[in-house]
Design a protein around this motif. Sequence first.
Motif, PDB file in Angstrom:
ATOM      1  N   VAL A 176       0.853  -1.183   0.000  1.00 25.63           N
ATOM      2  CA  VAL A 176       0.000   0.000   0.000  1.00 25.63           C
ATOM      3  C   VAL A 176       0.890   1.234   0.000  1.00 25.63           C
ATOM      4  CG1 VAL A 176      -1.865  -1.154   1.261  1.00 25.63           C
ATOM      5  CG2 VAL A 176      -0.111   0.110   2.522  1.00 25.63           C
ATOM      6  N   VAL A 177       0.271   2.365  -0.288  1.00 25.44           N
ATOM      7  CA  VAL A 177       0.955   3.657  -0.169  1.00 25.44           C
ATOM      8  C   VAL A 177       0.374   4.358   1.050  1.00 25.44           C
ATOM      9  CG1 VAL A 177       1.393   5.887  -1.238  1.00 25.44           C
ATOM     10  CG2 VAL A 177       1.341   3.818  -2.650  1.00 25.44           C
ATOM     11  N   VAL A 178       1.232   4.703   1.999  1.00 30.73           N
ATOM     12  CA  VAL A 178       0.768   5.342   3.227  1.00 30.73           C
ATOM     13  C   VAL A 178       1.879   6.231   3.765  1.00 30.73           C
ATOM     14  CG1 VAL A 178       1.542   3.446   4.723  1.00 30.73           C
ATOM     15  CG2 VAL A 178      -0.283   4.965   5.503  1.00 30.73           C
ATOM     16  N   ALA A 179       1.485   7.360   4.362  1.00 33.24           N
ATOM     17  CA  ALA A 179       2.456   8.259   4.992  1.00 33.24           C
ATOM     18  C   ALA A 179       2.835   7.731   6.368  1.00 33.24           C
ATOM     19  CB  ALA A 179       1.872   9.665   5.118  1.00 33.24           C
ATOM     20  N   ASP A 180       4.051   8.020   6.784  1.00 30.91           N
ATOM     21  CA  ASP A 180       4.522   7.601   8.095  1.00 30.91           C
ATOM     22  C   ASP A 180       4.105   8.599   9.169  1.00 30.91           C
ATOM     23  OD1 ASP A 180       7.440   6.621   6.399  1.00 30.91           O
ATOM     24  OD2 ASP A 180       6.028   5.241   7.342  1.00 30.91           O
ATOM     25  N   ALA A 181       3.980   8.102  10.388  1.00 33.17           N
ATOM     26  CA  ALA A 181       3.746   8.974  11.535  1.00 33.17           C
ATOM     27  C   ALA A 181       5.084   9.389  12.135  1.00 33.17           C
ATOM     28  CB  ALA A 181       2.901   8.252  12.581  1.00 33.17           C
ATOM     29  N   GLY A 182       5.086  10.480  12.897  1.00 31.92           N
ATOM     30  CA  GLY A 182       6.307  10.938  13.547  1.00 31.92           C
ATOM     31  C   GLY A 182       6.640  10.105  14.771  1.00 31.92           C
ATOM     32  N   PRO A 183       7.807  10.338  15.370  1.00 31.61           N
ATOM     33  CA  PRO A 183       8.225   9.572  16.550  1.00 31.61           C
ATOM     34  C   PRO A 183       7.316   9.837  17.738  1.00 31.61           C
ATOM     35  CG  PRO A 183       9.735  11.390  16.148  1.00 31.61           C
ATOM     36  CD  PRO A 183       8.816  11.330  14.968  1.00 31.61           C
ATOM     37  N   PHE A 184       7.244   8.847  18.632  1.00 29.36           N
ATOM     38  CA  PHE A 184       6.367   8.951  19.794  1.00 29.36           C
ATOM     39  C   PHE A 184       6.903   9.986  20.787  1.00 29.36           C
ATOM     40  CE2 PHE A 184       9.571   6.010  21.352  1.00 29.36           C
ATOM     41  CZ  PHE A 184       9.705   6.342  22.692  1.00 29.36           C
ATOM     42  N   GLN A 185       6.008  10.475  21.616  1.00 29.69           N
ATOM     43  CA  GLN A 185       6.373  11.361  22.718  1.00 29.69           C
ATOM     44  C   GLN A 185       5.758  10.816  24.002  1.00 29.69           C
ATOM     45  OE1 GLN A 185       5.804  15.661  21.993  1.00 29.69           O
ATOM     46  NE2 GLN A 185       5.266  15.115  19.890  1.00 29.69           N
ATOM     47  N   ARG A 186       6.571  10.721  25.026  1.00 27.70           N
ATOM     48  CA  ARG A 186       6.083  10.238  26.315  1.00 27.70           C
ATOM     49  C   ARG A 186       5.268  11.330  26.996  1.00 27.70           C
ATOM     50  NH1 ARG A 186       8.129  11.277  31.225  1.00 27.70           N
ATOM     51  NH2 ARG A 186       7.515   9.898  32.954  1.00 27.70           N
TER      52      ARG A 186
END
Length: 576
Positions: free
Chosen positions: A175-185
């Motif tokens: 599939v084509v999908v955008a990535d999410a950014g890094p997590f934040q605690r």
Amino acid sequence: MLTTSGPRSGGEILVDTLKIHGVDTVFCLPGESFLAAIDALAGAAKAIRTIVARHEAGAAHMAEAYGKLTGLPGICFVTRGPGASHAAIGVHTASQDSTPMILFIGQVARGMLGREAWQEVDFRQMFGGLAKWVVEIDRAERIPELVSRAFHVAVSGRPGPVVVSLPEDMLSEEVVVADAGPFQRSAAHPSADQLSRLVQMIDRAERPLVIVGGGGWNARACADLKAFVETFELPVVAGFRRQDIFDNRHPNYIGQAGLGPSAALVARIRSADLIIAVGGRLGETTTSGYSLFEVRRPAQPFVHVHADPNELGRVYQADLLINAGMPEFTAALAQLRPDAGSVSSWKARRQAWVAAGRAEFVADQTPGSMPGPVDLGRVMLHLREVLPANSIISNGAGNYAIWVHKFHRYGGFRSQLAPTSGAMGYGLPAAIAAKLVHPERAAVCFAGDGCFLMSANELATAVRHGLGVIVIVVNNGMYGSIRMHQEKEYPGRVHATALDNPDFVALARAFGAHGELVPKTDDFAAAFARAMAFADKERKPAVLELRIDPEAITPTATLTQLRERALATRDVAPQP
């Protein structure tokens, strides 16, 4: 959202997502249910190292220990059914120890779900009571979203494990999908009013005492805690298997409340007129079966600080409840100052209170003699002298660990890897994770003969990856802690606790490790030096076998003494 170009398989999207979230190591046992993810890991080998264990329980415990050591979610991949069942022990340990961890499980194809296909398990039901969150990803385009949430859940609030189910056909679809950014605690912070009340309670107290425990700590939080207790002249007690939160060599450290605390420490805790419990749940072991404090309302003024609001008030009603993460709470503590007018009234008494507790701790640090040719107490004294302060000591479960916890002085944050869940077989996988994260530090594992054989196969993992861990096998030919309880509850009726063991030295050498039997106490120092030299030079594990007299069941009592005490209370003779 981050932009991407071109279609990717679910496996590639998953591994790209792990990289975005900062993952540098995954632990696994391969399975055909997640071949697409394995192939994607091969393509990302320069960014993410893959550590293949010899059993899913070993892989899960390595991931859990990695989470403890780094504060980041330990990542583990296993296959469905048997693989997930084996890995469940690591999820349980991460849950009870408040360790961030994500277990990825290969699942049957989506079109086969609900048919009890080969090795199919409903993971929401299986792990629903163990993990913080369980999710099955039904479409590849949702991988960035749901894996991001998994990271956020694992590290926020009270840290813990998350389980992610990956249908195998979902991992292979493109599939084509955008990535999410890094997590934040995210974490709660103490309020100004709560901090003000805390200072007032401390200023009014004659005999305040701090008990530390739980998960979510980091080096900065431990340093801030140190500054706080020094400012207010407070003694510190560690909860069960949380002794590395506060440097045991510090004059304000007065012992551990867990297995085998001294009578003097128990009396000192009970005589305190203010308890400040920071981070721990105050569970069964730390509170000696919930007897250390009255349930539900402790006799003395009580402050309880925990990252999970659902834990506050769960067992103990406190005078002050503070919902906060440990770094957030201790950062605020480090800035607190006592009321200037009150210091002169309590400073000398507080210093005497702390000094008396420290003196009791030091007095309890000298082991008595024990039967048999190898004295484990003297072994621990030698290790205390020769091991660097930053050494990482790991262990599983068993009575042998009482000597380790009682006589070793842990050198500060993450010098201890020990499961509060009481999981056997934990020590060696944890030591392997320790050596991977901190190759420059000594990693020493203690294991009983029963405990060691639950994960001895991971010696192969240590050899393969060039990890010079030291394993000290305490061999008394039985499941010692169960035998101890057996003699207390059913004196003289010994059943199902005796063990017939292999030649541990030959077993170690068969793996390519160094193996050596230590026949008597005086031989240990030279044997340990040889083991350390081998591990450092060859970058392979070393195993030392210590054959302990079965009578030496605790540092303060023999099996015979326990049996005689139990018989005296029953006024009966032992039965065959």
